[in-house]
Every structure is written in structure tokens, then in C-alpha cells.
Design a protein around this motif. Structure first.
Motif, PDB file in Angstrom:
ATOM      1  N   ARG A 116       8.042 -11.779  13.822  1.00 30.53           N
ATOM      2  CA  ARG A 116       9.151 -10.961  14.309  1.00 30.53           C
ATOM      3  C   ARG A 116       9.245 -11.163  15.814  1.00 30.53           C
ATOM      4  NH1 ARG A 116      10.303  -5.100  12.052  1.00 30.53           N
ATOM      5  NH2 ARG A 116      11.812  -4.374  13.564  1.00 30.53           N
ATOM      6  N   ARG A 174       9.768 -12.277   3.235  1.00 28.05           N
ATOM      7  CA  ARG A 174       9.361 -11.450   4.366  1.00 28.05           C
ATOM      8  C   ARG A 174       7.879 -11.100   4.262  1.00 28.05           C
ATOM      9  NH1 ARG A 174      14.799  -7.776   4.952  1.00 28.05           N
ATOM     10  NH2 ARG A 174      16.099  -9.526   5.600  1.00 28.05           N
ATOM     11  N   TYR A 175       7.280 -11.024   5.417  1.00 24.19           N
ATOM     12  CA  TYR A 175       5.861 -10.676   5.510  1.00 24.19           C
ATOM     13  C   TYR A 175       5.827  -9.271   6.082  1.00 24.19           C
ATOM     14  CZ  TYR A 175       0.884 -11.605   6.591  1.00 24.19           C
ATOM     15  OH  TYR A 175      -0.494 -11.592   6.657  1.00 24.19           O
ATOM     16  N   GLU A 176       5.384  -8.306   5.281  1.00 29.99           N
ATOM     17  CA  GLU A 176       5.554  -6.898   5.615  1.00 29.99           C
ATOM     18  C   GLU A 176       4.230  -6.162   5.753  1.00 29.99           C
ATOM     19  OE1 GLU A 176       9.896  -6.697   3.306  1.00 29.99           O
ATOM     20  OE2 GLU A 176       8.242  -5.457   2.585  1.00 29.99           O
ATOM     21  N   SER A 177       4.163  -5.353   6.797  1.00 25.73           N
ATOM     22  CA  SER A 177       2.965  -4.556   7.059  1.00 25.73           C
ATOM     23  C   SER A 177       3.241  -3.114   6.636  1.00 25.73           C
ATOM     24  CB  SER A 177       2.632  -4.603   8.558  1.00 25.73           C
ATOM     25  OG  SER A 177       1.471  -3.852   8.826  1.00 25.73           O
ATOM     26  N   GLY A 209      12.644  -2.314   7.342  1.00 20.66           N
ATOM     27  CA  GLY A 209      11.758  -1.904   6.259  1.00 20.66           C
ATOM     28  C   GLY A 209      10.888  -0.706   6.593  1.00 20.66           C
ATOM     29  N   ARG A 210      10.892  -0.256   7.832  1.00 23.83           N
ATOM     30  CA  ARG A 210      10.076   0.914   8.197  1.00 23.83           C
ATOM     31  C   ARG A 210      10.669   2.168   7.573  1.00 23.83           C
ATOM     32  NH1 ARG A 210       8.510   0.532  14.477  1.00 23.83           N
ATOM     33  NH2 ARG A 210       7.037   2.127  13.844  1.00 23.83           N
ATOM     34  N   ASN A 252       1.424  -1.368  10.654  1.00 26.96           N
ATOM     35  CA  ASN A 252       2.800  -1.049  10.271  1.00 26.96           C
ATOM     36  C   ASN A 252       3.608  -0.375  11.379  1.00 26.96           C
ATOM     37  OD1 ASN A 252       2.206   1.705  10.209  1.00 26.96           O
ATOM     38  ND2 ASN A 252       1.791   1.694   8.019  1.00 26.96           N
ATOM     39  N   ARG A 291       2.666  -5.877  -4.696  1.00 29.99           N
ATOM     40  CA  ARG A 291       3.265  -4.996  -3.695  1.00 29.99           C
ATOM     41  C   ARG A 291       3.461  -3.587  -4.240  1.00 29.99           C
ATOM     42  NH1 ARG A 291       7.650  -6.430  -0.590  1.00 29.99           N
ATOM     43  NH2 ARG A 291       6.663  -7.571   1.082  1.00 29.99           N
ATOM     44  N   PHE A 322       6.593  -0.941   4.625  1.00 26.10           N
ATOM     45  CA  PHE A 322       7.345  -2.187   4.484  1.00 26.10           C
ATOM     46  C   PHE A 322       7.947  -2.647   5.800  1.00 26.10           C
ATOM     47  CE2 PHE A 322       7.256   0.140   0.509  1.00 26.10           C
ATOM     48  CZ  PHE A 322       6.907  -0.828  -0.410  1.00 26.10           C
ATOM     49  N   THR A 323       7.171  -2.597   6.862  1.00 29.06           N
ATOM     50  CA  THR A 323       7.657  -3.049   8.162  1.00 29.06           C
ATOM     51  C   THR A 323       7.591  -4.575   8.234  1.00 29.06           C
ATOM     52  OG1 THR A 323       6.736  -1.040   9.133  1.00 29.06           O
ATOM     53  CG2 THR A 323       7.347  -2.809  10.641  1.00 29.06           C
ATOM     54  N   VAL A 324       8.728  -5.199   8.439  1.00 30.90           N
ATOM     55  CA  VAL A 324       8.759  -6.666   8.515  1.00 30.90           C
ATOM     56  C   VAL A 324       8.075  -7.118   9.804  1.00 30.90           C
ATOM     57  CG1 VAL A 324      10.204  -8.718   8.515  1.00 30.90           C
ATOM     58  CG2 VAL A 324      10.914  -6.704   7.222  1.00 30.90           C
TER      59      VAL A 324
END
Lengths: 335, 335, 335
Positions: C238, A207-210, A149-150, C276, B217, A227-229
């Protein structure tokens, strides 16, 4: 290949689950581990019989490593970081048997091939834009090599997209531009058993995304979401959605048998959005174990419908290998 | 009714959980299933002894179906889709015993009756607006027949409400207009055992709703949020909240005994918001099993405080039926 | 202190988990309970051998209470509400042994000491602002005595901060002003075993906070978000983040041994944000059991990697006490 004794994977992603599952099914276990990850995996020696330290992932195809793996009568379990780490060009150089279909892993690595496979299966997919001029709604832009997701970003129009791409210094000719479906994200963890010829649903997650999942807590518009998981949250599905979920799963199994023979083997994941009219739209797939299964190391609300024992995806893989050995059908599950 | 051998429900909502729970307690099982759902439920034949296919849900009250159920010595477990599917007018025509209180299911179907019951129990409830002119804060508008959160909308004022109603072509005379409590949603899964005369808390969840839980989101204000439930996420409560949670549960049991005798039987749910001052406000209830319990097919953080074995709500229902049979007290749990 | 027979805690926070864990390991159990909480805890008599009702928490240091506890051969398990309830000034007056390090509980009570401990451990921490003029980004303002996230607020600038402080009638000289890290919040539940000299990761969670986690569902900017913890949601990390998570945990164990000897004993929590770029930044710690562990009363995705039996944090504490007794090493785990 005549014998399999040791379940091996790369020390990352879902390796702990795979190791535990292998032990539960009576296999020996080994990990291929980068030096800077040792601090984690040596803590779980009771699950891991051997840890082989390598300097870089491409060392896996060096002769010495290959020999070690062959001597162990190893089967290699690929996970989400596997192809990314060893490189698509090295996938076929691995001499030990791999659980699953190497060809599907190759397809998975290409956003367009992935998309075409889903579409030709008859699964609902988002619009994809080949021409910037066609963009008429919210889109998500994915760059090749953007992993976990990055590097994804959103745009509402061609102009916004171009502006952001310039700012991020991105070559748009490489970008995969997909309609952003409005709804709730959901990930379905399937297992297709070639031995039983059975499709199982073993779990689902969000998914939990930063930082996108943190930004909602801030009443300021400071930054563009990324959207980094970074983790996974458990979810169960409205039961009436299972009709679509199994239908899509069957369609995926079928199309891979036709287009990427012998088709998907073992775990796969459909990555979807559920719209407010209860229609599920699938924007990607994974042709191997996904990290969301790490939630269910002691079983999931779905696995307990099939099995009267704790059944993680890692254990399910080991179980399938055991069944294949017992049925003299190893060729059905490796490539 | 003198004997009960088979646990039966409609193939939807929490049917898989109910089937598994029935099997765990030693009952035979049967499902009444629409043809287009067969693809899901035949996958779980090990949990389901008989599947009866019907064309439409009202077929349940046809003579042939009723006879089959009577021949099976069936007890029917109603769930969230049950009354919605068969129709409130058919509820009393079912000849087989139903686990639970049919009268409460009828009340549940009416937003005003529901609200009055909660209020008269002494449970904190949101303001309800009978006159549009009284609206002085954020409200949520619920239409009759709007199920699973679909068709709900928000408004900050009378003007906004009227504007949106016109846009959605809604007859406001039918709408139930409720203060929207600011805080976090939480759903409490209770079980009231008439056999033990005991109130149990067996779980809690957060609903996952499309598209409201996806919109957060997106850094754009594209669409009005909708509230279609598509899944459930597990949550545990701050332990000090249990004082209110048990107090409200006891109040609910008590008021239903008075106003809807013999009162609630088995599972129910209080659907609430927890404000930032830790006050819980209940905006709805369900007088039967809710889908959030599907999370806990192998037990919940709360069920494990009561039972040293995996206890889903589905199994708890079957357990209560078994206890009632053993204690010759079936009349306490059916209607 | 020569003998320990009964595990005791205050009836709140994670008391039910502690009671169950104690029973699982064969101890007697007792709760110290305020009268208004009795309604909850008497429901779980099968887990609690004795409930002692007190009028206010400071009664714990009254002679009669102290004598009762000594007669029970009690060990007291402190939890998140423990120091808050009994008061920091009473901590050392308790005559019974306390599981854990009283000195660390004292440090935990002071935001500046907490922050300095983390920083000197070499753990990544947010910027802290001593002068309002230095504020150059989003900050979170924490007041002394603000518990469970209540009373926190956000500001983007010095001016906004002063304006909000005036509105809330806050003495800023007491405030702890911390950079608000953009990313996703995550809480890591560690257990450090002095008996095994082993650091374990037993779980992780996301806090569910009112009303901030509800506001995201409303397309209006009505109110400032508040951060009152009302529950906890499970999450797995992760897997590649575990490198940082174990590194930070080890650093925390080490620094507490040096600066707050004999160092942390048993459960602690690092409270973090994952950015992120996958960097974890720790903004607080808890030197005792956190309420997020209530999710995992039957084990967590991490505990099952260590133990082949359900291992809650409550049970892990009881297990450590049992091990200490068996190894004649009680002095290692109490203070």
C-alpha cells in the motif's frame, strides 16, 4: 482545457506509477503532497517535475491551488484515495479537467448505488440484506467510510451480528450487509478506452489484508479477523474464466453509459470472488485506478498480450490522454 | 509434415500465451475455438491469424477440420485442456503433427500410470492406498475425470473417507487414494529440449484454488474445502531446493525415454509439496504446458537466467519448433 | 585490493542472481561450490566463468583457496547462507575484500544484538521476554542456530512454552522469546549506496514457509506449524506505507553508522509485520542480500521507479562496485 501539458495527482495510492507513466508518454508531472509524505516522494524527483505541499487535502479547492493547476495546464488523475481525501462535496469544485467521469466517482462512494449499478448490469452479485431478520448465511458488514477494508466484520447470524455491532459500538442502521461469498477473492483491472472504444484487461491481483492473511498462520483463535488492505499479490486467471471476466467488463461499460453517462472512462476494477463451480460473483467495483496495478509497473501478463512495450495502468492513462489530444477528442476522456 | 508454417491450439488454458509465443518466433497462428469462447479470443486478433469455430471439441477429428489443418501446414500444441476436450480416444486420430509425445499424454490421463512412472523414476512420491484398511494418515481422494482439482476431497481415516464418499455419492472402487503430504505446494515448470538435449527450469508457481484458498479467511468451519484451480501465483524457490528440482527433472526425462519412448518433449511440470525438512515430494506430473506458465508471458525469474530476451513457455515451444526446422530434426519433437 | 576483476560468492541462496548481475555489469564471475551442488550450477556456465569445488565451506579460508581468490582479484559477495556456512569465527580470516560490513554480519548473527540495534534505531519492534513469567501474550520462540525459520515455535503462555520446549528437548536458557505480532508478514529489500549516499527500496516479498503456509489448507489440527522458508512470493505495499518503510530504512542506515561503523553497505532487509492499524513492526533484519530478491531478477515494481533497465539486487551490487572503482572509492564499500 484547450491544452493539457501536466499530469497531476495526489501523493498516495498509485501516484508513483501515474508519475512514471506520464513521463513515459512525454508529459510534465506534478504531485499534490501532504507535508508528512514528502519524505517518500522527493526520492523520485526524476519522475516528478513539481511537488506542491498542502496542509490538508481540502486545500486543493482553494483558489491559489486551483490557479497553480490551471497555469500548469493540468489534468488530474483520480485514484482510490482521491475522493476519500478531498471529500465528495468538493469533487465538482475542482476547475481543472479530471481524467474520468466525476459522476461515477460519486456513485462509487455509495455502497447501495454501487450495488444497484452492478446488479442492473446483469453481473452476478451477492445477496444484500436490508432486514436483519433475513440473514440466513455468512455475511460481511461494511460501514460507511470504512476504507481499504478497515472496519469490516463477519457474522454467521443476526444474533452474532448484533452482538459484534454492540461490542464495536456500531450504528447498524448505517451498515451495508452483504452475503459473504465462499470462494477465492480476485480483482480484475480493466481499462476502457473511449478513443479506441475498446475494453482491455490489464491485470489481476489478490489483496493482502491485515490481519486476516496473517491469522491463518496461527493455530489459535485469538482475534476476529480484520480486512485492512496492506498490499497486493499478483495472480493470473484460469484462462477459461476470461469469458466471464470480459462479459462482466462489457456489461459494466454498457450500464455506466446508460445510467452514469458518458459512462466509465479509463481504468476500473471489478472486485470479485470465484466460487468453486467457477462462477464469478462481483461484490464491489472501483471506477478508477486501483492500487493492485502497482504490481505491474513494467507490464502485466495481460498487458503484454496487447502491447509490445511495458504498459502500466499509469502509462495507459497517459497514453489515452495523448491519443485524445492527437485526435482532438479530449472531451471524450475528461469531466 | 515436411513443412510447418502454422502453430495451432485449442482456445483455452494457455492459448493466448502459445499464440503470442508463436508470433514472436515468426510463425503463422490459428486457434480452434468453441463458439462461446469467441468473445475472448477475437480481442487478440493481432496474435491470431485464423480462428476456426467448432461446435464441439470432437469436431477436431472431422475430415473438414483435419483438411484445414493440413492445408495450413499446422503443428498442434497440446495443453492442459487438450486431451480432456478432444478425448483420449481421439488423440491418435489427429493427422497433423502434434508437438510432444502423444503416448505420454495418454499415460498422464491415468492416475495409476502417472504414479507408477514417477515412482519408477526414483522421485519421492506420496504413499498410495489400494486398500481402505491401510489408511493410517491424512489422504486426498481423487476421482477419475476430476479435472483441475475439482472433486477432490480429504479424509483422516477410513471411516471418514467412507462417510464422505457416501455423502458425495462416489464409487470408491474408481478412486485414487493418496497420502496428503503436509508441507507447501509448489509447481515446477520444466522444458526438455530434444534439440539441445537440455533440461531447463523456466518457472514455478502456486495454484490458487477455490474455495480452499478462501476458506482460510473465514473463522468458521462451514464447508469442506474444494480444490478447483482458478488461478496461479508466482513463487521463487529457495535456491538450495534447485538440487532436488533438477535431479527430479532429469529423472523424469530419463524414465520417460525408457518407458514412454521417445520420452517427454518440451514442457512438463512436476506438482509437488515441499515438506518442512526441505524434502520435495511429487504427487503428480503434467506432460505438457501447464497454466501456471501464463504468469510468465514476459519471462520468469528462471527464464531470465537462460535467455536475454523475454521467454515464455509458449515462445520456448515455438523456438524449439524453429530450431527443429532449421536443424532438419522435426521428427525429434513431434508425434 | 587495488584492483577488482571478479565477483565471487558461495553457490547457494542468491548466487545465480549475483552471477547474472555481475555479468550484466561486465565483471568476471566465480563460484565456490560444494560438490553436491555442482549439478545445479554447471547448468549456468554462461553466467559463471569459474567454479571452484570445495569439500566443506571452511575450506574457503584454506591457503590454497585464499590464494586463488587473490589471484582472481576477487570481491566476495556475502549472502544469507554465507556466514552460516563459513562460520562466524572464520569471517575475519578471509583475505579478499568482502562487499559490505563484516562487523554488521557478526551482529546479525546474534538475536539479542540484532534486536537491540533495531530498538535503539527507534524502529518499532516486538516485546522481548527475558523472564518466562512475563509472558502475557502469543510469543514465538527462536533458537540459536535455527536458520531459515526452522526450529521456531509458537506459544500462548509460559506453561505451553515449557511444555513444548520439553517435548522438543530444547534448552530454554538459549532461546530468544519474542512477542508474535498479529498482522501480515512483509519483507522490505533495501539498498544503501555509500557512493550515492542514497537509500533505495528495490523490492518486497512474502516468505513462503513450510508447513505453516500449507496447513491453512487442511481443516484438521494435525501438527504444530513450522516455519521453514521454501520460497518467496511477490507483493507490493500500500503506497501510504512507504512513509514508514523509508523512515525505518533511514533509521537503520543511521544507527549502523553510529553503532557498527562504517554502517550498512549495499543490500539489507527489514523483516516486519504490518498490523491492522497500518503500523509496521520489525522483528528482525538481514544485513546483506535476502533470497526474496530472487523474485526480481528482471527488476521489481520498485526498481523500475529508479532505473530504466532491469535492476536486480545482484546487479545493483555489481553496479555499486563498478561505481566505486570508477570513483576510486572502493574503501567505502568493502571490509
Amino acid at each position: 482545457m484547450s491544452e493539457i501539458k501536466t499530469i497531476v495527482t495526489i501523493a498516495s495510492h498509485s501516484a508513483l506509477q501515474i508519475m512514471k507513466g506520464a513521463k513515459q508518454e512525454g508529459f510534465r508531472t506534478a504531485l499534490i503532497c501532504l507535508e508528512n509524505r514528502i519524505n517518500v516522494y522527493t526520492r523520485f524527483k526524476h519522475l516528478i517535475d513539481n511537488i506542491f505541499i498542502i496542509k490538508e487535502y481540502s486545500d486543493i479547492i482553494r483558489n491559489e491551488t486551483q490557479k497553480i493547476l490551471l497555469d500548469l495546464d493540468a489534468i488530474i488523475i483520480p485514484h482510490g484515495s482521491f475522493v476519500e481525501y478531498i471529500g465528495i462535496e468538493n469533487l465538482y469544485k475542482i476547475e481543472s479537467p479530471i481524467f474520468g467521469n466525476r459522476k461515477l466517482m460519486e456513485w462509487e462512494y455509495d455502497q447501495w448505488k454501487k450495488y444497484e449499478l452492478l446488479k442492473s448490469a446483469g453481473i452476478s452479485v451477492p445477496q444484500v440484506y436490508n432486514k436483519l431478520n433475513d440473514i440466513d448465511r455468512l455475511v460481511i458488514v461494511k460501514l460507511p467510510g470504512a476504507k481499504g477494508g478497515r472496519g469490516y466484520f463477519l457474522a454467521m447470524s443476526k444474533d452474532e451480528l448484533i452482538m459484534k455491532a454492540e461490542k464495536l459500538n456500531i450504528d447498524l442502521s448505517q451498515a451495508f450487509i452483504q452475503e459473504y461469498i465462499i470462494g477465492t477473492p480476485m480483482y480484475f483491472h480493466y481499462f476502457y478506452s473511449p478513443i479506441y472504444d475498446r475494453l482491455e484487461l490489464l491485470g489481476s491481483d489478490i489483496r493482502y489484508e491485515s490481519d486476516v492473511d496473517g491469522l491463518r498462520r496461527i493455530p489459535y483463535n485469538i482475534v476476529e479477523p480484520t480486512f485492512t488492505v496492506v498490499g497486493n499479490i499478483p495472480v493470473v486467471l484460469r484462462e477459461s474464466l476470461l469469458t466471464q471476466v470480459f462479459d462482466y467488463g462489457e456489461k459494466f461499460v454498457k450500464i455506466t453509459k446508460t445510467k452514469v453517462p458518458p459512462g466509465v472512462i479509463g481504468p476500473f476494477c471489478l472486485e470479485a470472488v470465484c466460487r468453486n463451480d467457477l462462477k464469478i460473483v462481483v461484490f464491489e467495483f472501483s471506477g478508477r485506478i486501483v492500487a493492485g496495478t502497482n504490481l505491474y509497473i513494467q507490464g502485466s501478463p495481460y498487458s503484454w498480450l496487447y502491447f509490445d512495450e511495458p504498459m502500466s495502468m499509469g502509462r495507459r492513462i497517459a497514453r489515452e490522454i495523448k491519443l485524445a489530444i492527437e485526435n482532438d477528442a479530449l472531451d471524450k476522456i475528461i469531466s
